[in-house]
Motif scaffolding. Structure first.
Motif, PDB file in Angstrom:
ATOM      1  N   LYS A 194       5.436  -2.973 -10.421  1.00  0.00           N
ATOM      2  CA  LYS A 194       6.683  -2.230 -10.202  1.00  0.00           C
ATOM      3  C   LYS A 194       7.843  -3.135  -9.847  1.00  0.00           C
ATOM      4  CE  LYS A 194       4.760   1.506  -7.704  1.00  0.00           C
ATOM      5  NZ  LYS A 194       4.882   2.480  -6.602  1.00  0.00           N
ATOM      6  N   ALA A 206      -3.676  -1.179  -5.702  1.00  0.00           N
ATOM      7  CA  ALA A 206      -2.351  -0.936  -5.127  1.00  0.00           C
ATOM      8  C   ALA A 206      -1.499  -2.197  -5.189  1.00  0.00           C
ATOM      9  CB  ALA A 206      -2.484  -0.458  -3.681  1.00  0.00           C
ATOM     10  N   ALA A 207      -2.112  -3.340  -4.875  1.00  0.00           N
ATOM     11  CA  ALA A 207      -1.358  -4.592  -4.894  1.00  0.00           C
ATOM     12  C   ALA A 207      -0.888  -4.917  -6.307  1.00  0.00           C
ATOM     13  CB  ALA A 207      -2.214  -5.726  -4.337  1.00  0.00           C
ATOM     14  N   ALA A 240      -0.391  -2.708  -8.688  1.00  0.00           N
ATOM     15  CA  ALA A 240       0.632  -1.725  -9.044  1.00  0.00           C
ATOM     16  C   ALA A 240       1.972  -2.097  -8.436  1.00  0.00           C
ATOM     17  CB  ALA A 240       0.200  -0.335  -8.569  1.00  0.00           C
ATOM     18  N   TYR A 241       1.955  -2.526  -7.166  1.00  0.00           N
ATOM     19  CA  TYR A 241       3.193  -2.918  -6.507  1.00  0.00           C
ATOM     20  C   TYR A 241       3.854  -4.080  -7.233  1.00  0.00           C
ATOM     21  CZ  TYR A 241       6.633  -4.343  -3.104  1.00  0.00           C
ATOM     22  OH  TYR A 241       7.819  -4.677  -2.509  1.00  0.00           O
ATOM     23  N   ASP A 281       3.861   1.529  -1.241  1.00  0.00           N
ATOM     24  CA  ASP A 281       4.551   1.637  -2.524  1.00  0.00           C
ATOM     25  C   ASP A 281       3.674   1.129  -3.666  1.00  0.00           C
ATOM     26  OD1 ASP A 281       7.689   0.294  -3.885  1.00  0.00           O
ATOM     27  OD2 ASP A 281       6.543   2.103  -4.347  1.00  0.00           O
ATOM     28  N   GLY A 282       2.373   1.375  -3.581  1.00  0.00           N
ATOM     29  CA  GLY A 282       1.444   0.899  -4.599  1.00  0.00           C
ATOM     30  C   GLY A 282       1.078   2.006  -5.568  1.00  0.00           C
ATOM     31  N   THR A 283      -0.082   2.605  -5.299  1.00  0.00           N
ATOM     32  CA  THR A 283      -0.516   3.731  -6.120  1.00  0.00           C
ATOM     33  C   THR A 283      -0.409   5.011  -5.294  1.00  0.00           C
ATOM     34  OG1 THR A 283      -2.795   3.499  -5.341  1.00  0.00           O
ATOM     35  CG2 THR A 283      -2.192   2.304  -7.361  1.00  0.00           C
ATOM     36  N   LEU A 313       0.827  -1.208   0.000  1.00  0.00           N
ATOM     37  CA  LEU A 313       0.000   0.000   0.000  1.00  0.00           C
ATOM     38  C   LEU A 313       0.865   1.263   0.000  1.00  0.00           C
ATOM     39  CD1 LEU A 313      -2.837  -1.048   2.493  1.00  0.00           C
ATOM     40  CD2 LEU A 313      -2.836  -1.156  -0.017  1.00  0.00           C
TER      41      LEU A 313
END
Lengths: 251, 333, 94
Positions: free
Chosen positions: B326, B319-320, B322-323, A149-151, A147
């Motif tokens: 990355k 978010a998960a 996206a992580y 380092d997510g969006t 979370l």
């Protein structure tokens, strides 16, 4: 070998697990994914299990015939000794994860140290709890990093939660008379050493999560002394409703 | 009970898939022969499109039922009257979530993604068992659900362990193993209430009054009004008819209610010596229809809760993802 | 931004001495999460000492009917899962 401080000390551990478990119980059926419903339920069950063992032990030490349910359902907020961080509301998933992580990191250090307690019963309970807490920390740290380092949105949400909840960490690491007496008796660890290890572990995960460590904040209102935030009263009203409405019955 | 809505029109996405020709007689014959021999059909095996579609709808409805079913009991986790009851309830609801997962997993082997199934649930196209649209108003409801609803579910699920589609059958075997404590904990709650104070007994009776009819309606419409049953039975997806299962449940449950000292809310309920069955009064199918169409006591609340969980959790799932993008999804180990 | 997590197959070694057995599938965003989900979903009753998770798209399966004409390529895509087929985003209605 118990002193007058043993009962309140065990109660602090018990109530923290009980209250935190109760909070996680609120999530079941409402998590962001079905897999997370199961994960949160698993942690809730572990914490509830710890609470039950610790409450039963506390009741025995007290010697007034109160069992786990009498202690859980018939005490008022002022008699609860959980750390204030545990009673903070769930908020969104990010807030729940921040709260969980800060407490997991603390409980892990605590239970690891307590596994070597001079109090054999407590050492046994702690040894079991260590394994559970390692898994809880893996879960909460993993999510905090995703979370953080997510969006942009997830980062903003957990950063805000961290800022809001940070002040409650002061209590975890600041010893009072009960902590000191337990440490002197070899029952509990000294919080000074624990603070260093907690700060190091938390710092490492926050860095990985690209989160800024909030400024140190001292916070004088310690739940472990029965001085709670307004949230606990509402939680207990809900939790204790049935036994209080129908006193003395068997469920 | 997971076939309650199979007679209603199909959602468009589950219409024919491209590349599936309108019946290859030789393949169909071989398929029927495999069914006759009680062979298991696995994901990559050839199957008639209608067989695949029936299974997708039934398995996904079953999965949705487990997920929505977490809500009426989850409603009482924070208020369970003892720590032991609280722990058991959390474990039970967790199991239900797990069962949903096993079933979504089985459905996905047939070519439908979980995201698609969830979308259909949340926009109202897909159905779930009618019973979960009833509210849990007292602690006794938690007992009644375990005793009656899980009891009915077990009766329905055991035969499905032998259904022709491998992944569904295996999921059901796993579920049935875990289900054994669900009904027992519900009955134990009712027993404690029935043996308790006058107020507790009244609470138990009130719950039985409200859950009895919805529970026997769970088995779906009577055989005469259920058009898909014959085909499902031929394909060995369904092993017993709705009425057969319903009768079995009633015969088993009435003595249990008698043991509890509770009265089943059916003045016409009687033992029929000739057939050796308990016969009930008339079932109000108009209530069943209303609930299936979305007008039950808390259809809206159930759907709202699921929609909110999904929407409120979107930023988390994103978010998960996206992580992982990355950092490479193998890292973070 | 996708909120859809990929599918993983789960294999559990129930007890030391046994082999890993396929128990089902689940969704996860990354490997670490997949292991945790597998543990939470499939080992609640002490049925596991070891967990393998494999992305479903990585599994290569044998063709049950080599000689038959089927619709999909036979040597991979263990399921008929729609997300295994990569279609550019600009193409609508697929």
């Amino acid at each position: 070998m118990t002193s007058a401080a043993t009962f309140p000390y065990i109660l602090r551990l018990a109530d923290t697990s009980l209250v935190l478990g109760q909070r996680l119980g609120e999530w079941v059926g409402h998590a962001p994914a079905l897999e997370e419903d199961l994960a949160l339920a698993n942690i809730a069950l572990d914490l509830l299990g710890q609470a039950r063992l610790l409450l039963s032990y506390a009741g025995e030490i007290e010697g007034r015939g109160r069992d786990e349910d009498a202690l859980a359902f018939l005490r008022d907020a002022a008699e609860f000794c959980n750390v204030s961080l545990a009673e903070q509301p769930n908020g969104d998933f990010g807030r729940t994860i921040v709260r969980q992580f800060l407490l997991d990191a603390w409980q892990l250090e605590l239970y690891e140290a307590l596994s070597g307690s001079t109090d054999a019963r407590l050492a046994g309970i702690a040894a079991k709890a260590v394994k559970e807490t390692r898994y809880h920390l893996r879960f909460s740290a993993g999510w905090l990093v995703r979370l953080g380092d997510g969006t942009a949105e997830s980062h903003a949400r957990v950063a805000a939660a961290l800022e809001e909840l940070w002040r409650f960490t002061d209590e975890l690491l600041t010893p009072d008379a009960v902590d000191e007496e337990m440490a002197a008796a070899g029952v509990a660890p000294s919080l000074a050493g624990l603070r260093l290890r907690w700060e190091e572990r938390v710092g490492a995960v926050l860095a990985q999560a690209t989160l800024k460590r909030p400024a140190a904040a001292s916070y004088l209102w310690h739940g472990k002394r029965g001085v709670h935030t307004e949230h606990l009263g509402h939680m207990l009203a809900e939790m204790q409703h049935l036994p209080r409405t129908f006193p003395g019955v068997t469920w | 009970m997971y076939t309650q809505a199979l007679d209603s029109p199909q959602p468009p996405d589950l219409e024919r898939r491209p590349g599936s020709p309108g019946g290859e007689p030789a393949l169909e014959r071989r398929f029927e022969e495999r069914i006759e021999r009680d062979e298991k059909i696995e994901p990559k095996d050839w199957m008639p499109e209608a067989y695949r579609q029936t299974l997708v709808r039934q398995i996904s409805q079953h999965a949705h039922s487990e997920i929505v079913g977490m809500l009426p009991e989850g409603n009482w986790i924070t208020r369970a009257p003892s720590l032991r009851r609280k722990a058991v309830l959390i474990a039970k609801v967790q199991d239900e979530g797990g069962h949903g997962m096993y079933l979504y997993s089985a459905a996905e082997t047939l070519g439908v993604a979980r995201a698609e199934m969830l979308e259909q649930l949340l926009d109202g196209r897909a159905k779930y068992s009618s019973i979960f649209n009833y509210p849990t108003l007292t602690w006794a409801d938690v007992g009644a659900i375990g005793w009656l609803v899980d009891g009915a579910a077990i009766m329905n699920q055991i035969p499905i362990c032998r259904c022709s589609y491998g992944p569904y059958a295996r999921a059901m075997v796993r579920i049935c193993k875990e289900e054994s404590f669900h009904q027992r904990q519900g009955f134990e709650i009712m027993l404690a209430l029935a043996r308790g104070t006058q107020e507790q007994r009244a609470m138990a009776q009130d719950a039985l009054n409200r859950w009895w009819w919805p529970s026997i309606m769970m088995f779906g419409p009577s055989d005469a009004s259920s058009t898909h049953t014959a085909q499902s039975m031929r394909w060995r997806i369904k092993r017993f008819t709705n009425d057969e299962l319903r009768q079995k449940f009633i015969d088993v449950t009435v003595p249990q209610a008698e043991f509890l000292g509770l009265t089943i809310p059916d003045a016409a309920l009687r033992w029929d010596e000739a057939s050796q069955h308990y016969l009930t009064g008339p079932i109000d199918w108009s209530e069943f229809k209303a609930v299936l169409q979305g007008n039950g006591p808390c259809n809206q609340e159930r759907m709202q809760a699921r929609r909110e969980a999904h929407e409120d959790g979107r930023w988390v799932r994103e978010a998960a993802t996206a992580y992982a993008a990355k950092h490479g999804s193998r890292r973070h180990e | 931004m996708s909120d859809d997590w990929p599918l993983f197959e789960v294999f559990i070694r129930a007890r030391s001495g046994l082999e890993h057995k396929h128990v089902g599938s689940l969704h996860a965003a990354d490997a670490r999460m997949a292991i945790e989900h597998a543990r939470d979903v499939y080992t609640r009753r002490q049925e596991g000492v070891s967990v393998w998770v494999v992305r479903s798209s990585e599994i290569i399966a044998s063709d049950p009917e080599e000689a038959e004409a089927l619709f999909e390529p036979a040597r991979d895509k263990v399921y008929r899962h729609p997300t295994f087929y990569e279609i550019p985003d600009e193409v609508k209605n697929l």
